[in-house]
Design an enzyme around this catalytic site. Structure first.
Site, PDB file in Angstrom:
ATOM      1  N   LYS A 176       0.906  -1.077  -0.032  1.00  0.00           N
ATOM      2  CA  LYS A 176       0.001   0.007   0.026  1.00  0.00           C
ATOM      3  C   LYS A 176       0.986   1.192  -0.013  1.00  0.00           C
ATOM      4  CE  LYS A 176      -3.697  -2.381   2.293  1.00  0.00           C
ATOM      5  NZ  LYS A 176      -4.751  -2.884   3.505  1.00  0.00           N
ATOM      6  N   GLN A 187      -4.627  -1.914   9.688  1.00  0.00           N
ATOM      7  CA  GLN A 187      -4.402  -3.245   8.769  1.00  0.00           C
ATOM      8  C   GLN A 187      -4.906  -4.482   9.542  1.00  0.00           C
ATOM      9  OE1 GLN A 187      -3.032  -3.853   5.676  1.00  0.00           O
ATOM     10  NE2 GLN A 187      -3.654  -5.727   6.016  1.00  0.00           N
ATOM     11  N   ASP A 241     -11.424   2.647   4.209  1.00  0.00           N
ATOM     12  CA  ASP A 241     -11.729   1.187   4.100  1.00  0.00           C
ATOM     13  C   ASP A 241     -13.256   1.264   3.658  1.00  0.00           C
ATOM     14  OD1 ASP A 241      -9.677  -0.569   3.563  1.00  0.00           O
ATOM     15  OD2 ASP A 241      -9.176  -0.774   5.688  1.00  0.00           O
TER      16      ASP A 241
END
Lengths: 363, 363
Positions: free
Chosen positions: B123, B167, B190
């Site tokens: 990422k 994460q 997200d």
């Protein structure tokens, strides 16, 4: 390769002995165009269901079903709602006697729409009947947004109020979304807050409240002993208040759910695959007999008033389901009126009671 | 009547010339039992898909398809993701030059799971490539919840950070739901916040962010020119991260959506009705050729590593779809790897860019 893609929007790749046609949108988008993420299509479209009824198929259906004499069982929402209200009354009096607390519901009514006044009146009567304390704050149509927000703030800060609802629809000039967002999650007994909806949808999460009508539909199924897990369920209509949360709730009970809407092709064919059909469109008699699998369980949420000089009120209510046909095909069905309708207010009382129990840690 | 109900759990009503069987749960519940609202069934059940593959039907399917020579078009996620990343890079540099602002992404990594470290590393590399500023806060597995919450608070208060993600999975001892709820809605790139999910589901509302993988699936369909409105779509799997938001998103684009899960009976029969099939289960080769309607478009979200001595990495990735069979039935299909995978990171970059544009009112 990209050059070829740009020329033709499609390119043939040779990998070993295989060949592939490869899609690419470069031809459409152009690699140097300004990026535009796909915008979400608005659901605020006119959902025109009128084309859905297929008269020809209907005719043949009527003939082939003439011989069917066994009518569906009636799911008596009136009786089940009465039963639930008496259970709520028992719990409320138990709460009063054991911890000296009473559940409280507050309703905000803006404007002078006759139907809204009747709905609010009925909710208050239902509260009185089971011993739930209720408050109504009435504001004139000409009131300011600040007055509405102040009324809600007072309810939100009142520890004796466990449920707050705004009677909808609000007069058009108000920003309904903004005003509803003022309701605190823990008092949103209508369960319309996006966070409640998200928690209803998401695995491993629990909404604080389930919207009243969908919760009522599930209660009707559960209390009638209808098996849900593993069954095919079709929800016709996708409103925020009924269709959407009902589909999420049925999925939560492990049904395999399909949501039909006005853009669905051959809705009657898909509906005929369902063991459970929930109709929540608001179009009278949309769901004909040929929309149903023999033995299906039918929950009719629709209530549509039509003139009827023969009735005292001058009108009668029609559901989304063509009852006369459905009753010959289904194994069980809710009537209109007397099906889902009485359950909605009962579930509002139940949500208010559950909110109070949560606040006081009362089990 | 109630007496009869209590005796038999069912009663026959005679209304005029008609007779009805009336359900009642009084026999089960007893009118004086303590009220228990139907508890929501947990979705946290082992979803066992193993029984779903029907070998016999498979065999006959293989035979009848032997003659089919035309392979499905490949939806090249790698190429489309590259195209999107280059478009993002253009926009980021345009933003820098016109308003002197840079989108910023912050990632919180807890513990030392090798796979999580690789995901975060990728990422960050992707951010660098398009010019998005990134920060990583690494905390040891033994850290306290307060340290995690402090790290998130710092990100939340930093005006140069427009997207924050944790994460996953977190080490088991942490309350993932509590920690994720610390993310502010306006930086939840997200899109996992229940409020985002609710707004994605609800008519007339807009989520601030669409979860990356579902958004990537839609981008693949839209950029490949696949029509969605009015089509039958089947989403296989109902996870919070992929299945659920993908089904909500497809419905928002006016597909008629059915969600299949481990409790679905005859999933292959239902799947065969779909014009669009999105498989997001995580079970290699679950979706065989006989699960697909000829000409269906197939999006395979599954990535399942299996040992493969012949590959440099020692393993290869399998999708949820039996590619060799599906490619002979579908009209278009995403490969694994190189399909949905590359889109997820691209959509994370896009969500971060969109968040920064929203903050700076930059169009």
């Amino acid at each position: 390769m990209l050059a070829a893609v740009l020329r033709r929007g499609e390119v043939t790749l040779h990998i070993g002995a295989r060949s592939w046609r490869v899609f690419s949108s470069l031809a459409r988008s152009g690699s140097c165009r300004i990026l535009k993420s796909p915008t979400l299509v608005s659901l605020d479209l006119h959902e025109d269901w009128t084309h859905k009824v297929d008269e020809d198929r209907q005719k043949s259906f009527d003939i082939q079903n003439k011989s069917n004499q066994l009518d569906a069982a009636l799911i008596d929402g009136k009786a089940i709602a009465e039963e639930i209200r008496s259970e709520i009354a028992n719990e409320v009096s138990w709460m009063k006697s054991s911890i000296r607390k009473t559940p409280g519901l507050a309703v905000l009514l803006v404007g002078d729409r006759r139907d809204c006044q009747i709905y609010v009146h009925n909710k208050i009567l239902a509260c009185d009947e089971v011993g739930i304390r209720s408050e109504v704050s009435e504001l004139p149509e000409c009131c300011s947004e600040d007055e509405i927000l102040n009324a809600l703030t007072n309810f939100n800060e009142n520890p004796e109020i466990h449920g707050v609802l705004v009677q909808l629809p609000l007069p058009e000039r108000f920003d309904e979304e903004k005003i509803l967002s003022m309701l605190p999650l823990e008092k949103d007994v209508d369960g319309f807050h996006p966070s409640n909806m998200g928690n209803l949808a998401m695995e491993g999460r629990e909404p604080l409240f389930i919207p009243c009508t969908p919760k009522g539909c599930l209660e009707l199924l559960l209390r009638s002993g209808v098996e849900i897990m593993g069954k095919r369920a079709v929800v016709i209509g996708r409103s925020n208040i009924v269709g959407l949360p009902t589909s999420l709730l049925l999925q939560r009970y492990h049904a395999t759910v399909t949501v039909l809407h006005a853009f669905t092709k051959n809705p009657e064919r898909i509906s005929r695959e369902a063991d459970i059909v929930v109709a929540a469109v608001g179009m009278p008699n949309l769901v004909r007999g040929n929309w149903l699998k023999p033995g299906a369980v039918v929950i009719d949420v629709g209530t549509y008033p039509v003139e009827d000089p023969s009735s005292d009120s001058g009108y009668r209510l029609l559901g989304d389901v063509c009852y006369g046909e459905a009753v010959k095909v289904a194994s069980a069905i809710t009537p209109v009126p007397g099906g889902v309708g009485p359950m909605t207010v009962a579930m509002l009382l139940l949500n208010t009671l559950e909110s109070a129990k949560r606040v006081y840690g009362f089990c």
